[in-house]
Design a protein around this motif. Sequence first.
Motif, mmCIF file in Angstrom:
data_model
loop_
_atom_site.group_PDB
_atom_site.id
_atom_site.type_symbol
_atom_site.label_atom_id
_atom_site.label_comp_id
_atom_site.label_asym_id
_atom_site.label_seq_id
_atom_site.Cartn_x
_atom_site.Cartn_y
_atom_site.Cartn_z
ATOM 1 N N GLN A 152 8.175 8.129 2.430
ATOM 2 C CA GLN A 152 8.564 6.719 2.419
ATOM 3 C C GLN A 152 7.382 5.799 2.707
ATOM 4 O OE1 GLN A 152 11.984 7.278 5.240
ATOM 5 N NE2 GLN A 152 13.013 5.871 3.853
ATOM 6 N N ASN A 153 6.435 6.316 3.470
ATOM 7 C CA ASN A 153 5.247 5.527 3.812
ATOM 8 C C ASN A 153 4.117 5.716 2.806
ATOM 9 O OD1 ASN A 153 6.490 4.539 6.136
ATOM 10 N ND2 ASN A 153 5.743 6.232 7.400
ATOM 11 N N GLY A 154 4.377 6.497 1.756
ATOM 12 C CA GLY A 154 3.352 6.751 0.751
ATOM 13 C C GLY A 154 2.240 7.656 1.239
ATOM 14 N N GLU A 155 2.525 8.443 2.282
ATOM 15 C CA GLU A 155 1.504 9.318 2.872
ATOM 16 C C GLU A 155 1.619 10.718 2.251
ATOM 17 O OE1 GLU A 155 2.454 9.069 6.987
ATOM 18 O OE2 GLU A 155 1.647 7.029 7.207
ATOM 19 N N GLU A 156 1.043 10.850 1.074
ATOM 20 C CA GLU A 156 1.184 12.098 0.317
ATOM 21 C C GLU A 156 0.627 13.293 1.072
ATOM 22 O OE1 GLU A 156 -0.680 14.311 -3.605
ATOM 23 O OE2 GLU A 156 -0.983 12.158 -3.361
ATOM 24 N N HIS A 157 -0.586 13.178 1.607
ATOM 25 C CA HIS A 157 -1.225 14.332 2.257
ATOM 26 C C HIS A 157 -0.417 14.807 3.463
ATOM 27 C CE1 HIS A 157 -4.635 14.166 -0.377
ATOM 28 N NE2 HIS A 157 -4.916 12.919 -0.031
ATOM 29 N N ASP A 168 4.503 18.867 -6.578
ATOM 30 C CA ASP A 168 4.260 17.813 -7.567
ATOM 31 C C ASP A 168 5.300 16.705 -7.449
ATOM 32 O OD1 ASP A 168 2.859 16.905 -10.127
ATOM 33 O OD2 ASP A 168 4.938 17.012 -10.796
ATOM 34 N N ALA A 169 6.547 17.087 -7.159
ATOM 35 C CA ALA A 169 7.597 16.084 -6.980
ATOM 36 C C ALA A 169 7.313 15.218 -5.759
ATOM 37 C CB ALA A 169 8.953 16.762 -6.841
ATOM 38 N N ILE A 170 6.860 15.843 -4.669
ATOM 39 C CA ILE A 170 6.497 15.090 -3.463
ATOM 40 C C ILE A 170 5.336 14.156 -3.756
ATOM 41 C CG2 ILE A 170 5.539 15.313 -1.127
ATOM 42 C CD1 ILE A 170 7.126 17.948 -0.887
ATOM 43 N N HIS A 171 4.355 14.655 -4.514
ATOM 44 C CA HIS A 171 3.203 13.837 -4.913
ATOM 45 C C HIS A 171 3.657 12.622 -5.721
ATOM 46 C CE1 HIS A 171 -0.478 12.652 -7.049
ATOM 47 N NE2 HIS A 171 0.203 12.808 -8.169
ATOM 48 N N THR A 172 4.538 12.847 -6.700
ATOM 49 C CA THR A 172 5.011 11.759 -7.562
ATOM 50 C C THR A 172 5.720 10.678 -6.758
ATOM 51 O OG1 THR A 172 5.245 13.243 -9.465
ATOM 52 C CG2 THR A 172 6.510 11.196 -9.520
ATOM 53 N N ILE A 173 6.614 11.097 -5.882
ATOM 54 C CA ILE A 173 7.390 10.129 -5.103
ATOM 55 C C ILE A 173 6.509 9.388 -4.116
ATOM 56 C CG2 ILE A 173 9.242 9.898 -3.395
ATOM 57 C CD1 ILE A 173 10.580 12.327 -4.849
ATOM 58 N N SER A 174 5.598 10.103 -3.453
ATOM 59 C CA SER A 174 4.723 9.482 -2.455
ATOM 60 C C SER A 174 3.801 8.434 -3.060
ATOM 61 C CB SER A 174 3.875 10.553 -1.750
ATOM 62 O OG SER A 174 4.688 11.473 -1.058
ATOM 63 N N ASN A 175 3.562 8.537 -4.367
ATOM 64 C CA ASN A 175 2.656 7.610 -5.033
ATOM 65 C C ASN A 175 3.369 6.583 -5.904
ATOM 66 O OD1 ASN A 175 -0.374 8.503 -4.626
ATOM 67 N ND2 ASN A 175 0.821 10.386 -4.788
#
Length: 214
Positions: A191-196, A109-116
């Motif tokens: 950093q590139n907003g690539e959540e998946h 969830d933290a990775i999701h939040t930051i990526s978005n």
Amino acid sequence: MNPTNNPKKMFLEIVKQLRQLITEENVAVGGKLPSERELAERLQVGRSTVREALRSLELLGLIETRRGEGTFLSDYRKHRLVEVLSTFILQESKSKEDVHTTRHALEKDAIHTISNSKRLYELHIWDAFKEKLIVEEIIREDIIREIIIISNNRLGLKIWFLLKQFAGEPYLENMSLEEKSHWIQLLTAMQNGEEHQAISLYNEWLLLINRGDV
């Protein structure tokens, strides 16, 4: 309390004993708890172990430490949701698998939040982390903790700190070269907003450490 050589069971037992002490001695909201030294003597354990248990209860908002004054019981009614969650998590029958699953969900969830979040994924700290991964030793837990802190999920962070007591040794080890490569790619994806892509790399990293291939 009979001491045990199992740190996890010792931690659970101390938390249980602390809660019993608060109940049996009828410590009121705002009331002062015994000192670390006194608790260590009464529970027949080391002060460092007592300190870890107190820290977890403080992170859950159940106690409050005031510098130079001591430790006091907080108004748990202000933290009803956290109290319910902590009671559930701290049961000895709670399986290690469920603990890991919950912890992984918080990390994803933290990775999701930051990526978005453009504001978060453009922070300079990610480049600093990548540089550190290249030139220094880094403990697995350290980088994950910072990701959760930066995601600004305060309740998630409190629960994650508690789950840390159950996570076992793998998170306390230094990252291997292969892991570092995974994490550099993961941070770049964030950093590139690539959540998946970031989540996929995180899952691959979990498989690596679970298989013991690193």
